[in-house]
Structure formats: structure tokens, C-alpha cells
Design an enzyme around this catalytic site. Structure first.
Site, PDB file in Angstrom:
ATOM      1  CG  ASP A 410      -1.802   1.165   1.338  1.00 39.63           C
ATOM      2  OD1 ASP A 410      -2.666   1.301   0.461  1.00 39.63           O
ATOM      3  OD2 ASP A 410      -1.657   1.959   2.286  1.00 39.63           O
ATOM      4  CD  GLU A 439      -2.186   1.819  -3.636  1.00 41.10           C
ATOM      5  OE1 GLU A 439      -3.283   2.100  -4.125  1.00 41.10           O
ATOM      6  OE2 GLU A 439      -1.902   2.020  -2.439  1.00 41.10           O
TER       7      GLU A 439
END
Length: 715
Positions: A410, A439
């Protein structure tokens, strides 16, 4: 001495620099000399090297003549007889501090064996550390002093078996006692209030051996949330919303057809990615049905979340049940990806990191305030040695103890490149083929841009997949502007980008370099847990269209995810037009918004079968999962079709077929096109998809149906 009793403040900001703040209300903030003393009462002068006024203070920068010994109290005195304790300041964020106190041992936390219990805590700035023990069967507690060892590690061995005892650490830093759960805790009480001593060897299971994944592009990822997956009333699952429920087999819905894990296996998925299942805030584990949360509020990084357990008050239950789930999934031939949130903590001030070594684990801006690139009030300082070590230790723990097969990072752009490279090495040392994706957004955190693990720096992270926002926004339209219509809507302005992302974002049709270097770096998706689902976007963008056309647009978008070069990523339920009723940020919305609606699987069974057919095509035909940029360039040719139609020809990629065509018509009318002459087998059209022939066509002409893709193959 409490901080509110200090007349003035003094901070150790570098190994030989002390910053002193004198309020203007105290002798007009003026002092001509400062000195330092310790427990031995030896007094040494400080050299003032700079003075400046900042708001209501005079700030003095002073130099020490010799270094201080961490873990011992010091006092600063001025020429007026004032005195204050020396607090640990910005020194903890210096490279010198990092080098001096880096501890490379693998024994932090608690070990319980042979009638002994070993405690170790890294707390280099602490003056004292104690361990507080509680017997779970009584309210009695015992406090034991720990010994300071090298590298700022504190330890103690208790000569008894303390299994199931609850424990915390009491840490004295800057004259203040703080009580903290062990950052390395592997078991906790309900809601993570106390650490618990367990024997993990009691919970161990043999790892199921799966055939190796040759290349990341062979993966097909299915993202889901532990509760969403089974909480629906018609999921057919007994343990709804729990680890055990996600691992139930042979469950069926109202239509008598598979749901849950058996359904995912039947779909052809290779990897299930679960939203965070380490211990997080936002759901009361003792009343889990009251609240909902995605799980991006990390509390304890090495402990399973208790709200997914049948008994959150039993420290072993969540451990055993999660391991059983992972084992069951792997026995179905599917791998497990863990969504990890090493970029921030839920609340910095109350985190174990901040209580044990205040200020060390987080980035601070040039003004000395915690940075906020994550948007939640803190950024983990992954570039610091003991922060990086914690992340690597945690990754190793999840792989070795829980047999995790891959990680989704994340907000990976908060982390630094070197840490992510070390993550890659750690995973490879345990299990080759571990999938790592993240990400790579460029976020406003005080790390030089050339050190950020972002898409722009993908060449420095060759073996890590990046969520490809260019793919997402080109195919469906800008995620952050709901009404922007991408290529699948027939928007010809996106056609060049669409050709590029279909070919792995390597720059096939561009003069400049592509966004990515290799297809294995591209995680292709049009929806995930974040933002609106594709179905909700379609209903908003095209409110006057009937559901048949919505379905066709959706099918085309999902089809392009599965047939593009790179790693396909599906949001669970995407194949049966998942809706969140227009909620674009459902991180704490109730079950009826977030649940996987298994009735829709029956309602849209035709689409499910179509997607299943495309998955078979991807698995069977190597032309849809080429493994390198060179391979894509050598075997992919762009057909001269009228804009915005796209035709790609793949040649020499399979023994069975000499050529495969992917033809795309995003327009609402039928479109005649010219194709290479020959006898073609239709593997996919607007109604069906699969590895067996739907029909055969001859010649050079073909009429493409509206809003659909067509796959032709020539023997």
C-alpha cells in the site's frame, strides 16, 4: 520532572550539538553561558555557536566537547541557575545515530522455550526499560527491570514458562514513562491492548507445494476483503466474514452453483489478494458486526486481525484460523497475496514505534513536524536502518510463519527504493516467484525523488510490479473525475494510450521510452477496492443507456485487463458487475455497500462464464502473457484499422496457431474491418469466449459487433 515544569528546553539534535530554547519571559531569553552535567556531577561548558530569535524564544545552538552516553540522564544549566533535563531530539534522525545503534540480531520480541522466557526490545534512547507481566487468569501484575546491552537493546531472561502471560514494556525516555505493546508482538489480547506470549511452534503447518510461477505475467490476481468475501446472506458460507468462512469449500448460492473459494478456483484465478489482515483499528473485535473497515489502520504489524477470528479473546484462535485459511487456499492451487501497510501507522502518538523510540520511526519535515505524504498524519521512515530492518523482519515472518506467497505494498511510493530492493532479496531467499506489487504513487514525503519507490523509478525496481494508473485511466477514464470517459467508451483521444497499455506500457507505438521496462512490472486494472467500481462509473457516465450496453462496456473493459500484456488484476465481483451503490470511498461503509453480492453471480452468469473463458484463453495462449519487452516487440504488430478501432496481430507465439488477432470495437455500431486473408477460428466474440472454436470464418473481411472484443486464431 514533567515537560510542563521545564523553565527552558534542551535537545540533543546531533551527536555533538545541543539546541536550547529560552523563553523571552525568562531573563528576556538571554544567557551568556551554558553547561552540562551528569549523574557524576561533573560540569562541562558548552560552546554557543549560534543564536537566533524564533517567536517567543531565543534559540541557542551549542557544541559538546565530548559525546554523551545514551541511556543516562544529563542536565543543562545556564548562568542564571536555571536547570533542565537534556531531551533526546533530532539526533535520532541522523545517520550517525543509525550507524551507532543498528542491531542486526533476529531475536527482538519474546521467545518462550525450555522453561525460560526471553524478552528483547530495541530502545536506544531509553534511560530505563521494564517488562510488565500479567497472568491472564488474575489481575496480579509483576514488573521486572531489563538490562541495557549493546546497540541500545534491552533484555531479560525469566526462568519460567510464561506462555499466555500478557505483557507490555515500560520505557523511560526524556524523563517520561510510556507503556507500550511490543512492536514485534506476534499475539495480542482482544483489540490489541496487550501483547501475549505464545508458542508459535504449536500452530505450525506444512506448506503446500505449488508448481512454480515461471513469470509474474502468468498470475491472475483477484482482490477481496476478508469480510466482504462471505458476509452476504446468500454466500452459502457458515462462518460468514471470518477466516474460516473464506476457507470453506463446496459452498453454494441460491442457484446451487459454487460461491466463495470453490467459485474462485473454478474461475481460474491464480492468486487471491486479501485487503489487510494484520491487526488494525476501526473495528471493535468484541463487537465486529458494529463497524466495518478496509483495514488500512495498522496497529500491530505481525499479528492477525481479531475481528475475523471466531474468538478474538483467544490469542491462538486468530493465528490458527488464518493459517488454516492460507493452507486451504494453497491446497486449491491458489496463492495468497497479503496487502501490507508499512507506509504509516494508525495514530503516530499512540503507536508502539513512537512510545518506544519517540521520533525515530517517522519522517519529519524541515520544520521538525511529522510529514504527511500518506494523508493520515505520519509517514514511516523506511530509509532508517532499524525501520528497514523491521519491515524486512516482518516480511520474513509472514512468509516463514504463515506461508504468504506475495505482497501488495500500500502506498509503496512512501517507501524508499533500497528498502523495496531488500524486500525483493528477502522474498527470493525464502521462495522464488514471490509476487511483489505496489502503489508507486509519487507522494509529498521528505525523501529525494530519486530514492522513492515510484513508477518513475521503475527501472531501479525491475522485479516489482507497479499498479498501472495509466492503464486504468486510459481504458476507463480518469479515476478522480467520475464522468471522464476512457477508451472503452469509444473516446478516440485515448487510442494511442490504449495501444500502448495493451502492449504492456513499454512504448510499443511511441518514439520515447515507455512507462515501464518489462511487462511483468505492469499491474493492469480498471477497478479495485478504491474509488468507484466500473459498474458504478458506467451507470453514472451513461445514465440513459440500458443495462445491456452497460454490460457490454463493462465486459470489454474487463476483457482488456485479461488480454493485455502484464499482470491482470480483478476486483472481486468485477466479473458479475460489482456495485457499491455509487459509494466511491467505502472504507468504512456498512456490509450492504461492501459485501460481495453472490446473487449477482447468478443474475449475470453469462458474463461470469465469458470472463472465465477469457481467463482460459490467457492461460492457453502465450501471446497474451509475453514475458519481456523484446518478445512483445518481436511478435506484436498493429493492424491499420480506422480510429478508434484497435487490431493487434501476434505471430509465432504458439505451436497450435501461427497468428492470433485481437480486434477491439468500442463503438456502438457494427464496424467492417479488413483482416489478413485466411481461415480463422473465432475464440471470442461479443457473446462467448473460450479455447474451443465458436465458429470459423474465411477471407479478408469481418464485421465487428458493437462494444466488444474479438479473438481470431489461424492454424
Amino acid at each position: 520532572m514533567n515537560s510542563n515544569e521545564r523553565i527552558f528546553q534542551a535537545y540533543l539534535d546531533e551527536m555533538d550539538i545541543i539546541t536550547i530554547l529560552l523563553p523571552l519571559s525568562y531573563h528576556h531569553g538571554l544567557s551568556s553561558t551554558f553547561s552540562i552535567t551528569d549523574e557524576s556531577h561533573r560540569v562541562k561548558p558548552l560552546k554557543i555557536i549560534k543564536k537566533q530569535q524564533i517567536e517567543n524564544y531565543n534559540k541557542y545552538i551549542c557544541r559538546l566537547s565530548e559525546g554523551i552516553s545514551f541511556g543516562h540522564p544529563y542536565w543543562i544549566m545556564d548562568d542564571h541557575g536555571g536547570r533542565t533535563d537534556l531531551q533526546i531530539g533530532a539526533v535520532i534522525r541522523t545517520d550517525t545515530f543509525d550507524e551507532r545503534f543498528f542491531y542486526d540480531g533476529n531475536d527482538l520480541g519474546v521467545r518462550c522455550k525450555d522453561n525460560q522466557t526471553h524478552f528483547k526490545l530495541w530502545a536506544p534512547t531509553a534511560a530505563q526499560v521494564k517488562v510488565k507481566l500479567r497472568n491472564s487468569n488474575s489481575s496480579f501484575s509483576e514488573i521486572i527491570k531489563m538490562r541495557r546491552e549493546e546497540k541500545g537493546v534491552w533484555s531479560i531472561v525469566v526462568n519460567s514458562d510464561l506462555e499466555l502471560y500478557q505483557y507490555t514494556f515500560l520505557v523511560l525516555v526524556n524523563q517520561e514513562w510510556r507503556e507500550s505493546v511490543d512492536p514485534y508482538a506476534v499475539a495480542v489480547t482482544a483489540n490489541g491492548e496487550l501483547g501475549v506470549i505464545v508458542k508459535l511452534e504449536k500452530t505450525r503447518m506444512e506448506k503446500s507445494l505449488l508448481p512454480p510461477i515461471e513469470n509474474p505475467v502468468d498470475a491472475i490476481i483477484y482482490e477481496t476483503h476478508m469480510r466482504d468475501f462471505t458476509i452476504h446472506p446468500n454466500s452459502g458460507v457458515k462462518h460468514k466474514g471470518l477466516y474460516l468462512g473464506a476457507g470453506e469449500l463446496n459452498t453454494i448460492g441460491k442457484d446451487g452453483e459454487p460461491t466463495g473459494l470453490s467459485y474462485v478456483k473454478d474461475l481460474g484465478i491464480t492468486h487471491i489478494e486479501f485487503l489487510p489482515f494484520n491487526d488494525f483499528a476501526g473495528v471493535d473485535e468484541l463487537e465486529p458486526s458494529k463497524d466495518y473497515n478496509w483495514g488500512y489502520n495498522p496497529i500491530h504489524f505481525n499479528v492477525p486481525e481479531g475481528s475475523y477470528s471466531t474468538n478474538p479473546s483467544d490469542p491462538y484462535a486468530r493465528i490458527i484460523e488464518l493459517k488454516q485459511l492460507i493452507d486451504t487456499i494453497q491446497r486449491q492451487g491458489i496463492r495468497v497475496i497479503m496487502d501490507v501497510v508499512y507506509n504509516h501507522v494508525y495514530i503516530r502518538e499512540t503507536s508502539s514505534f513512537e512510545k518506544v523510540v519517540p521520533g525515530y520511526y517517522f519522517r519529519h519535515n524541515e520544520l521538525g513536524f511529522p510529514s504527511n505524504g500518506t494523508g493520515v498524519g505520519n509517514d514511516i521512515a523506511s530509509e532508517r536502518k532499524m525501520v528497514k530492518k523491521f519491515i524486512l523482519d516482518s516480511i520474513r515472518f509472514w512468509m516463514e510463519e504463515y506461508h504468504i506467497d506475495g505482497f501488495r505494498f500500500d502506498l509503496m511510493g512512501i517507501l524508499d527504493i533500497e528498502t523495496m530492493r531488500e524486500v525483493r532479496k528477502t522474498c527470493d531467499s525464502i521462495q522464488k516467484g514471490t509476487l511483489i506489487i505496489g502503489e508507486g504513487w509519487n507522494l509529498n514525503t521528505p525523501l529525494p525523488i530519486d530514492k522513492k519507490a515510484i513508477i518513475r523509478n521503475q527501472s531501479k525496481l525491475p522485479d516489482i510490479g507497479q499498479f498501472n494508473d495509466k492503464f486504468r485511466d486510459t481504458i476507463k477514464g480518469n479515476t478522480f473525475y467520475l464522468y471522464d470517459k476512457g477508451y472503452v467508451f469509444g473516446n478516440e483521444h485515448y487510442i494511442e494510450g490504449a495501444i500502448d497499455v495493451l502492449a504492456g506500457s513499454i512504448g510499443l507505438n511511441q518514439e520515447a521510452d515507455g512507462l515501464l521496462t518489462e511487462p511483468s512490472q505492469s499491474v493492469n486494472y480498471v477497478e479495485c477496492h478504491d474509488n468507484h467500481t466500473m459498474w458504478d462509473k458506467l451507470v453514472s457516465c451513461l445514465p440513459d443507456l440500458d443495462h445491456d450496453l452497460h454490460s457490454k462496456y463493462h465486459r470489454l473493459a474487463t476483457g482488456l485487463v485479461l488480454l493485455s500484456q502484464g499482470i491482470p488484476f480483478l476486483h472481486s465481483g468485477q466479473e458479475f458487475f460489482r456495485t457499491k451503490r455509487g459509494d466511491g470511498n467505502s472504507y468504512k461503509s456498512p456490509n450492504h455497500i461492501n459485501q460481495l453480492d453472490w446473487d449477482r453471480k447468478h443474475l449475470y452468469a453469462d458474463n461470469v462464464n465469458y470472463i472465465k473463458g477469457l481467463i482460459k484463453i490467457r492461460k492457453e495462449l502465450p501471446c497474451f502473457r509475453m514475458k519481456s519487452e523484446d518478445e512483445i516487440r518481436a511478435h506484436t504488430h498493429i493492424l491499420p484499422l480506422p480510429v478508434p478501432l484497435i487490431g493487434l496481430s501476434f505471430q509465432g507465439q504458439t505451436n497450435e496457431y501461427s497468428e492470433v488477432l485481437l480486434l477491439i470495437n468500442p463503438l456502438r455500431g457494427k464496424q467492417p474491418v479488413s483482416i489478413p486473408d485466411g481461415k480463422w477460428t473465432v475464440l471470442a466474440n461479443d457473446k462467448k469466449a473460450g479455447i474451443s472454436s465458436i465458429q470459423s470464418i474465411f477471407g479478408k473481411e469481418l464485421v465487428l459487433d458493437p462494444v466488444c472484443l474479438t479473438i481470431l486464431a489461424k492454424k
